[in-house]
Scaffold this motif. Structure first.
Motif, short mmCIF file in Angstrom:
data_model
loop_
_atom_site.label_atom_id
_atom_site.label_comp_id
_atom_site.label_asym_id
_atom_site.label_seq_id
_atom_site.Cartn_x
_atom_site.Cartn_y
_atom_site.Cartn_z
N LEU A 267 0.83 -1.35 0.16
CA LEU A 267 -0.08 0.11 -0.11
C LEU A 267 0.67 1.15 0.01
O LEU A 267 0.47 1.98 -0.71
CB LEU A 267 -0.84 -0.20 1.32
N ASP A 268 1.84 1.20 0.72
CA ASP A 268 2.98 2.38 0.91
C ASP A 268 3.41 2.73 -0.64
O ASP A 268 3.23 4.04 -1.19
CB ASP A 268 4.02 2.11 1.54
N SER A 269 3.78 1.97 -1.30
CA SER A 269 4.43 2.26 -2.42
C SER A 269 3.29 2.58 -3.79
O SER A 269 3.36 3.43 -4.39
CB SER A 269 5.17 1.02 -3.14
N ASP B 214 -2.30 -3.12 -4.71
CA ASP B 214 -0.74 -3.76 -5.03
C ASP B 214 -0.08 -3.36 -6.13
O ASP B 214 1.03 -3.85 -6.46
CB ASP B 214 -1.00 -5.28 -4.84
N ASP B 215 -0.68 -2.50 -6.82
CA ASP B 215 0.25 -1.98 -8.10
C ASP B 215 0.54 -0.64 -7.76
O ASP B 215 0.48 0.15 -6.69
CB ASP B 215 -0.87 -1.97 -9.27
N ASP C 84 2.77 4.05 -23.95
CA ASP C 84 3.92 3.96 -22.92
C ASP C 84 3.36 2.89 -22.11
O ASP C 84 2.08 2.96 -21.83
CB ASP C 84 4.48 4.91 -22.34
N LYS C 85 4.16 2.03 -21.38
CA LYS C 85 3.75 1.30 -20.22
C LYS C 85 3.85 2.19 -18.79
O LYS C 85 4.77 2.17 -18.46
CB LYS C 85 4.61 -0.05 -19.92
N LEU C 86 2.73 2.79 -18.49
CA LEU C 86 2.65 3.63 -17.19
C LEU C 86 2.14 3.04 -16.27
O LEU C 86 2.08 3.81 -15.25
CB LEU C 86 1.92 4.91 -17.63
N TYR C 87 1.65 1.97 -16.18
CA TYR C 87 0.90 1.24 -15.03
C TYR C 87 1.61 0.13 -14.53
O TYR C 87 1.91 -1.11 -15.57
CB TYR C 87 -0.62 0.93 -15.44
N PHE C 88 2.04 -0.40 -13.65
CA PHE C 88 2.83 -1.44 -13.10
C PHE C 88 1.77 -2.36 -12.50
O PHE C 88 1.42 -2.10 -11.24
CB PHE C 88 3.75 -1.14 -11.93
N TYR C 89 1.47 -3.43 -13.01
CA TYR C 89 0.59 -4.40 -12.42
C TYR C 89 1.47 -5.54 -11.87
O TYR C 89 2.24 -6.45 -12.59
CB TYR C 89 -0.27 -4.94 -13.85
N ARG C 90 1.13 -5.62 -10.62
CA ARG C 90 1.78 -6.66 -10.06
C ARG C 90 1.31 -8.03 -9.94
O ARG C 90 -0.08 -8.33 -9.82
CB ARG C 90 2.02 -6.28 -8.29
#
Length: 344
Positions: free
Chosen positions: A17-19, A91-92, A202-208
């Motif tokens: 959550l912090d990140s 979580d992303d 662009d890849k601007l969203y990090f999906y964990r």
């Protein structure tokens, strides 16, 4: 009033959550509000949300009993003030320029929705933060464009994240509560009603990629909601006349139905649920007047009738011989098979 409302449903997310929140606080575009919806999380997530709200007036926290992600997102929407809605999973995390580029794309492209690509991995990489100059294409959401995007594995209608969406589109068709795969079911309506999509290159969203997430865990009864989502998608694309796109999703439906039937029987030990799922799929196909291709039919038949399939294949082989060479060819084939059986 903020231009963008970022809605984050939160459940058992204290590890990430912090990140997630820090990535939103780090946005180069600053005219936003952040709505954190604590979905009755049993860990420290709710307290973490409250702590962030005390530090930044742009953050508000909603607490609710556990009702699922769809209800949390809908709850956040009722409190949102922005003209534009952005969904982020807890979580992303997002690139510092994501909101700026998505907002610039809808403004300059005169679009009602924009989308960027996703970086999918279990852990963040420094390469995620390396992006080029802003670039986007405004694409019509007609059937031909959607077919191309689908076949390139860039179909925009799967997830609610990595998008900036005009508020009225989401309000016109909110998420179905009590379901998973709820964004699969809703987003196709949004993109159709939007009429066009500003696609940011662009890849601007990090999906964990989280092996413990609902959609990644070993087979469970919740996986049947994927069939529900696909049925809704098939019905919708049929209702607007996107026949070819509907056929693409029929391929997915046949595969998913077969997987769910096998999963219910083999992993859950529930032959009753497997039969119920097969009957439900047959009723849906009849109701929608959907005709399976031969491979689709055989895939489903194999999953639903593992014993009968042993009779189907010899009968199918005989029919192929009959169609190809007539009665004489079939009689010859059967005679050869009998001789082999006699050992002669």
């Amino acid at each position: 009033m903020p231009q963008i409302s970022v809605i984050v449903p939160v459940y058992q997310a204290e590890a990430y959550l912090d990140s997630c929140i820090q990535s939103i606080l780090s946005q180069t575009f600053t005219d936003w509000e952040l709505i954190l919806v604590d979905d009755g999380s049993p860990d420290r997530s709710g307290a973490m949300c409250d702590a962030y709200a005390c530090r930044d007036h742009r953050i508000q926290v909603l607490h609710q009993t556990n009702q699922g992600q769809a209800a949390a997102r809908n709850h956040g929407l009722t409190r949102a003030k922005g003209r534009w809605i952005c969904f982020v999973d807890s979580d992303d995390l997002v690139h510092p320029q994501m909101l700026q580029r998505l907002y610039q794309a809808v403004q300059e492209g005169n679009a009602r929705m924009s989308m960027c690509f996703m970086w999918e991995a279990p852990q963040i990489s420094p390469e995620f933060f390396e992006v080029g100059e802003p670039s986007w294409d405004v694409l019509p959401m007609d059937e031909q464009t959607l077919l191309i995007l689908h076949d390139q594995d860039e179909y925009p209608g799967w997830v609610a994240c990595a998008k900036l969406i005009s508020r009225e589109l989401v309000e016109a068709y909110p998420f179905r509560e009590g379901r998973v795969y709820e964004d699969n079911e809703a987003v196709c309506r949004w993109i159709y009603q939007a009429g066009s999509l500003a696609l940011v290159q662009d890849k601007l969203y990090f999906y964990r990629t989280n092996p413990d997430s609902t959609t990644k865990k070993a087979f469970s009864e919740k996986r049947l909601d994927y069939l529900w989502a696909l049925e809704s998608i098939l019905t919708f694309w049929g209702s607007v006349g996107y026949v070819q796109l509907r056929q693409r999703f029929l391929d997915r439906y046949a595969e998913a139905a077969a997987s769910c039937i096998l999963g219910a029987r083999q992993y859950l030990g529930r032959p009753d649920l497997a039969r119920k799922t097969a009957r439900s799929a047959r009723r849906f196909l009849r109701r929608e007047k959907l005709r399976l291709t031969k491979p689709q039919f055989e895939l489903l038949f194999d999953a639903a009738h593992p014993r009968l399939i042993r009779l189907y294949w010899p009968a199918e082989a005989c029919l192929r011989t009959l169609r190809g060479g007539g009665i004489r060819a079939l009689v010859g084939k059967l005679a050869r098979r009998n001789r082999k059986g006699d050992g002669t």
